[in-house]
Design a protein around this motif. Structure first.
Motif, short mmCIF file in Angstrom:
data_model
loop_
_atom_site.label_atom_id
_atom_site.label_comp_id
_atom_site.label_asym_id
_atom_site.label_seq_id
_atom_site.Cartn_x
_atom_site.Cartn_y
_atom_site.Cartn_z
N ALA A 77 -18.23 -5.07 -19.84
CA ALA A 77 -17.24 -6.14 -19.87
C ALA A 77 -17.88 -7.37 -20.52
O ALA A 77 -18.99 -7.31 -21.07
CB ALA A 77 -16.79 -6.44 -18.44
N THR A 94 -8.60 -7.08 -18.68
CA THR A 94 -9.71 -6.20 -19.06
C THR A 94 -10.58 -5.97 -17.83
O THR A 94 -11.48 -6.76 -17.52
CB THR A 94 -10.56 -6.85 -20.19
N TYR A 97 -19.34 5.27 -19.67
CA TYR A 97 -19.45 4.41 -18.50
C TYR A 97 -18.78 3.08 -18.76
O TYR A 97 -18.94 2.49 -19.83
CB TYR A 97 -20.93 4.16 -18.15
N GLU A 98 -18.04 2.60 -17.77
CA GLU A 98 -17.42 1.28 -17.84
C GLU A 98 -18.20 0.35 -16.91
O GLU A 98 -18.27 0.58 -15.70
CB GLU A 98 -15.95 1.34 -17.46
N GLY A 151 -18.57 -3.10 -15.38
CA GLY A 151 -18.00 -4.39 -15.00
C GLY A 151 -18.72 -4.95 -13.80
O GLY A 151 -19.34 -4.23 -13.02
N THR A 170 -19.20 4.26 -13.37
CA THR A 170 -19.59 2.85 -13.31
C THR A 170 -21.09 2.71 -13.01
O THR A 170 -21.84 3.68 -13.08
CB THR A 170 -18.78 2.13 -12.22
N CYS A 204 -17.24 -1.69 -25.89
CA CYS A 204 -16.68 -2.83 -25.14
C CYS A 204 -15.66 -2.33 -24.14
O CYS A 204 -14.90 -1.40 -24.43
CB CYS A 204 -15.99 -3.82 -26.09
N LEU A 205 -15.64 -2.94 -22.97
CA LEU A 205 -14.61 -2.63 -22.00
C LEU A 205 -13.25 -3.03 -22.58
O LEU A 205 -13.09 -4.14 -23.09
CB LEU A 205 -14.87 -3.38 -20.70
N ARG A 260 -19.53 0.90 -21.93
CA ARG A 260 -18.49 -0.10 -22.20
C ARG A 260 -18.68 -1.30 -21.28
O ARG A 260 -18.07 -1.39 -20.20
CB ARG A 260 -17.10 0.49 -21.96
N ALA A 287 -13.14 5.60 -13.64
CA ALA A 287 -14.22 5.57 -14.62
C ALA A 287 -15.58 5.70 -13.94
O ALA A 287 -15.75 5.36 -12.77
CB ALA A 287 -14.16 4.28 -15.43
N VAL A 342 -12.32 -2.68 -15.08
CA VAL A 342 -12.80 -1.31 -15.03
C VAL A 342 -11.71 -0.39 -14.48
O VAL A 342 -11.03 -0.73 -13.50
CB VAL A 342 -14.06 -1.22 -14.16
N SER A 343 -11.52 0.76 -15.10
CA SER A 343 -10.54 1.74 -14.63
C SER A 343 -10.95 2.31 -13.29
O SER A 343 -12.15 2.41 -12.97
CB SER A 343 -10.39 2.88 -15.65
#
Length: 399
Positions: free
Chosen positions: A217, A348, A277-278, A280, A356, A182-183, A215, A354, A350-351
């Motif tokens: 969202a 919450t 991986y994030e 979003g 993506t 999870c994000l 991860r 990160a 995305v960094s």
């Protein structure tokens, strides 16, 4: 004729030499067998990278070379992952623990015999080994945002995931392991679920270093657990409670984009191995803005009741207090879920540094439009009701 048929019948009962030689070469037992049995052992090597062999044109009747065990396939994200795998000619093993009807809708997504439901027990190691026995890819989608009397946050989101990684490593033939987290997962998160997800990521990377972690969202789609709940609540009670002041930032993502990212990681040249991986969406919303999008789609005038965090927690706390103290299951939380309320105390998103969707070659969809069209079923005048803001339902006098 009867004599001839009797002689043929007696001959058919005699074991053929070819079958006898096969029985001596392959030990076949009538008893239960797990992943360590010769009949189930995979000949693949645990390379953890590289292309998987594909044959055919890439359609559902092709052979992608992927034999994927998808844990949690009967859930929200699972149906989209199975569909994307099946339409490219993959064989998908679907472990399930519910009734026989749980995976029934998935069988239509692939060619004949390509979707294989398998009854299993997530607390039985031999059952898990049997589900992985023929696979070369394992995808873990198991997760839950609320506790029950039987399953805690830590068991569902952490211990089960780590156990899958251990068994996959022992298997020896699992080329790719993908963990869906999870994000916002962090050991310092105020949410128990996000802390458990972070612990699962750490345990999986320790046991299976080649694993890929996704991860996503908050996911939006036809069966989602956010806009559907909001729309249902708004239709029943004519207002929507906003936790806090609705200013928490989130980055919701279309569920099909997440499924596409998982499949893209399987089809790459190994660059996603061991990566996180994030995932979003392309837009950042506040909770209030996302609620406005929901109201616009259902053609209702927005009405909100802002619920301060202490009051929201007080409303949600009794269920958490009595969940293991009463002899019957408690209702599933919807709007007032204590763990989700705690998660809403932090943004919450995305960094900035990160990996993506861009790194997987995917352009995520914007939410406004087709991704939220399923909400038209909540329109008071029917799905075709209204097309502009001026055609919304006239608000009734507030008491």
């Amino acid at each position: 004729m009867q004599a001839i048929s009797r002689r043929l019948g007696h001959q058919s009962l005699k074991p053929l030499p070819a079958i006898s030689s096969l029985k001596s070469a392959y030990t076949i037992s009538d008893h239960y067998y797990g992943a360590d049995h010769p009949r189930c052992a995979s000949t693949l090597t645990a390379k953890g990278a590289g292309h998987i062999v594909r044959k055919g044109t890439g359609g559902r009747s092709s052979v992608s070379g992927i034999i994927a065990t998808v844990f949690g396939a009967t859930g929200f994200l699972g149906r989209y992952v199975v569909q994307q795998l099946a339409k490219m000619g993959s064989q998908v093993l679907v472990p399930f623990r519910g009734s026989e009807d749980s995976p029934r809708h998935l069988k239509l997504m692939g060619d004949l015999g390509q979707i294989v439901p398998m009854k299993y027990n997530p607390r039985d190691e031999n059952s898990i080994k049997a589900a992985m026995a023929k696979a070369n890819v394992v995808i873990n989608l198991i997760g839950r945002e609320y506790e029950t009397r039987n399953y805690s946050f830590e068991e569902v989101n952490h211990y089960m995931a780590e156990q899958l990684a251990v068994i996959a490593k022992e298997h020896g033939g699992i080329m790719r392991f993908i963990q869906v987290s999870c994000l916002g997962a962090s050991p310092s998160s105020p949410s128990r679920m996000l802390r458990a997800k972070a612990a699962a990521e750490e345990g999986i990377i320790r046991e299976f270093p080649e694993a890929t972690v996704m991860r996503p969202a908050t996911m939006i789609g036809t069966e989602d657990r956010i806009l559907n709940r909001w729309a249902h609540f708004a239709k029943n009670y004519s207002f929507l409670p906003l936790i806090g002041d609705g200013s928490t930032k989130i980055q919701p993502v279309y569920v099909i984009d997440v499924a596409s990212a998982i499949v893209a990681a399987l089809k790459d040249d190994g660059t996603s191995v061991g990566m996180v991986y994030e995932l979003g969406g392309p837009e950042i919303f506040t909770v209030h803005q996302l609620a406005e999008l929901m109201y616009d789609m259902i053609r209702e005038w927005p009405r909100y009741v802002k619920v301060p965090l202490p009051i929201a927690k007080a409303i949600a706390t009794p269920r958490e207090m009595f969940i293991n103290k009463v002899p019957f299951p408690l209702p599933t939380p919807s709007i007032f879920n204590l763990d989700q309320i705690n998660a809403l105390t932090q943004d919450t998103v995305v960094s900035s540094d990160a990996l993506t969707f861009d790194d997987l070659g995917i352009v995520p969809h914007k939410l406004k439009g087709y991704p939220v069209e399923y909400l038209i079923s909540y329109r008071k005048g029917g799905p075709q009701y209204g097309s502009t803001v001026s055609e919304k339902v006239t608000p009734e006098p507030w008491p």
